[in-house]
Scaffold this motif. Sequence first.
Motif, PDB file in Angstrom:
ATOM      1  N   GLY A 116       0.813  -1.314   0.002  1.00  0.00           N
ATOM      2  CA  GLY A 116       0.165   0.074  -0.140  1.00  0.00           C
ATOM      3  C   GLY A 116       0.722   1.099  -0.074  1.00  0.00           C
ATOM      4  O   GLY A 116       1.761   1.415   0.693  1.00  0.00           O
ATOM      5  N   ALA A 117       0.484   2.104  -0.784  1.00  0.00           N
ATOM      6  CA  ALA A 117       1.222   3.460  -0.913  1.00  0.00           C
ATOM      7  C   ALA A 117       0.829   4.304   0.077  1.00  0.00           C
ATOM      8  O   ALA A 117      -0.155   4.266   0.319  1.00  0.00           O
ATOM      9  N   LYS A 118       1.906   5.218   0.642  1.00  0.00           N
ATOM     10  CA  LYS A 118       1.321   6.197   1.457  1.00  0.00           C
ATOM     11  C   LYS A 118       0.703   7.355   0.919  1.00  0.00           C
ATOM     12  O   LYS A 118       1.515   7.864  -0.242  1.00  0.00           O
ATOM     13  N   THR A 119      -0.300   7.768   1.265  1.00  0.00           N
ATOM     14  CA  THR A 119      -0.898   9.137   1.148  1.00  0.00           C
ATOM     15  C   THR A 119      -1.575   9.745   2.170  1.00  0.00           C
ATOM     16  O   THR A 119      -1.667   9.218   3.262  1.00  0.00           O
ATOM     17  N   SER A 120      -1.956  11.134   1.786  1.00  0.00           N
ATOM     18  CA  SER A 120      -2.516  11.937   2.955  1.00  0.00           C
ATOM     19  C   SER A 120      -4.067  11.764   2.889  1.00  0.00           C
ATOM     20  O   SER A 120      -4.647  12.212   3.667  1.00  0.00           O
ATOM     21  N   GLY A 121      -4.520  11.068   1.699  1.00  0.00           N
ATOM     22  CA  GLY A 121      -5.846  10.955   1.467  1.00  0.00           C
ATOM     23  C   GLY A 121      -6.735  12.003   0.892  1.00  0.00           C
ATOM     24  O   GLY A 121      -6.036  13.177   0.618  1.00  0.00           O
ATOM     25  N   SER A 122      -7.846  11.703   0.429  1.00  0.00           N
ATOM     26  CA  SER A 122      -8.797  12.605  -0.263  1.00  0.00           C
ATOM     27  C   SER A 122      -9.907  13.366   0.760  1.00  0.00           C
ATOM     28  O   SER A 122     -10.144  12.686   1.714  1.00  0.00           O
ATOM     29  N   SER A 123     -10.206  14.477   0.536  1.00  0.00           N
ATOM     30  CA  SER A 123     -11.406  14.876   1.290  1.00  0.00           C
ATOM     31  C   SER A 123     -12.798  14.574   0.782  1.00  0.00           C
ATOM     32  O   SER A 123     -12.938  14.170  -0.463  1.00  0.00           O
TER      33      SER A 123
END
Length: 634
Positions: free
Chosen positions: A94-101
């Motif tokens: 799994g790639a690290k991400t800040s995520g979506s709103s």
Amino acid sequence: MKVLQCRTWIVGIGALMLFTNGLASGSTFRMNLAPARTTSAVAPPFGPASGAAQANEIDSAVAGDDADGGNGDDGALDTGKVINRSIARGVGRGAKTSGSSRAKSNPEIVRSFDGLNFFDQRFANNGNQFSVEPPDQGLCVGNGFVMESVNNVIKIYDTAGNLLVGPLDDNTFYGYPAAINRSAGTRGPEVTDPSCLYDADTKRWFHVALTLDRIGTTAGLAGTNHLDIAVSNTSDPTGAWTIYSLPAQNNGTQGTPDHHCDLGFCLGDYPHIGADANGIYLTTNEFSLFGDGFNGAQIYAIGKQLLTSGAPEIPVVLINTGDPDIPVPGFTVWPAQSVGSHHDTDNGGTEFLLSSLAVFFDSGESNLLVQWTITNTQSLDTPNPLIGLTTSLVATQTYSVPPSSNQKDGNLPLRDCLADLTTSCFSAIAGATSRFNNRLVHIDSNDSRMQQVYYANGKLWSALDTGVQVSGDVDSNGNPVTRAGIAYFVLNPNSGKVVTQGVVAIKGNNVNYPAVAVTDSGRGVMAFTLVGADNFPSAAYASIDAKTGAGDIHVAAAGVGPDDGFTGYRPLSVPPRPRWGDYGAAATDGSTIWLASEYIAQTCTYADYFVDPTCGHTRGALGNWATRITQVHF
């Protein structure tokens, strides 16, 4: 575990050119479509909706769930038995991400309404249907009509959302006997994996499905299977259609090549459709139907004018990506749909296709996509088509095979029925042979295969399921949690480089089964399901732009309960594999985009279900999936 059959590929970054003028004899095969027959979009009577499961409720010929392969109840990959198979070797990190709103409003929505659901599917054609999961969605739009197709039923609407035809079962539409005649106990062919396309050039509708033949009218499979290709006779899908059949068993019978599949019959699994100015392109994943082995994706190229003219003889060019001359592996090679009449006319007409590679690696990860380019497509409408093929590897962000998707707890009447010690609900209503206590399931995510591809504004647009680790999403020990997210890509097919790419993900939840559509001006929308600890399975979407990437997550229709389907529960499915999606759908009518996503539109208590297993005609005894159709305008 299904494994590649006698093939090893070494994949590196760079362009790999293949046959710039025609194709090697081992990679291509010339065949013809079977003689055409006719049908019309007229639905037989609906019902009766008896509610409780009946004898032969689940089609044993396809192992009970219309799709096998993926994550079982223990989280391990299970490639299954018959159709919709996977070759994924492992789940990625799994790639690290800040995520979506998540967006606070949906000003782009023109209209949104419920489409087909489990109740429609089960009780179409006088109830002579099996219980089926997952829906496997097709959607096409044009000339003032909206056509939605799932396993194994169709509805046609006008663009105001008014129902014109349906529910129409696939067996009736293709001119076959009912899936099961519940009075006589006889079976018709198994029709599955629908896709559809409205072609603005010819002003015709195309509907494609995989059909598996039976041994007479018994439950057993004969081995022969084919792609049914329905072409509307006019621009009105509610009228007459012409149907062609393309044999897919590829064992040397019925004009097919012999790909030497284990135990004698190949399978044309997971078919999908694309088009350019000159051709219709169908792709499949080829497995041995009764045995082990994956032979590579198959690409069928057919002249569009010949198909729509009703020509008595229509040649088909088959490209076998499993041939040793092909330098890269092909799995779910998805052909692009062009927007309106905007096609790539270079090199005598060009069709693009995309596929992914993560499923081929033990790590479940990759940072490459494969671009397949077919040229000289104008020759497809001639008696002797001669097309070219090149393949190239495109360096991208890392993507991976995702885990299954957790969901929010709620009313689960089928699960409760199977576990009830005080009644015989498990047998009388669910049709099970024994009681069983089942937990809240994690529904299936896709295996990182490529999903719907669009060619628009000179670019290729697509997305796939991937593993993600959103910042702050940790378990009770503080460790990052990998969930299902979406990786999207906008590519320049001429340079073979990424224009923009990114990830859609949301903390504590999952997004899965993306489908991308793009207007002729290059504005895109991606449909998907949103599901997790905070969300029942919901129909969601996000905008996608070649410069700015994906926007916030919008919810077109919030789910009101958890998935409660038979494929997730013992003893109805062993091992359980809670089926979801397989693919979503999106389409454009030029200026607006239409989306179709699976979600859960109903909820009811066990007490309600015990009295009426359809819960007021909102579900069936064995499942409760639904779909949502949404029109978005920029």
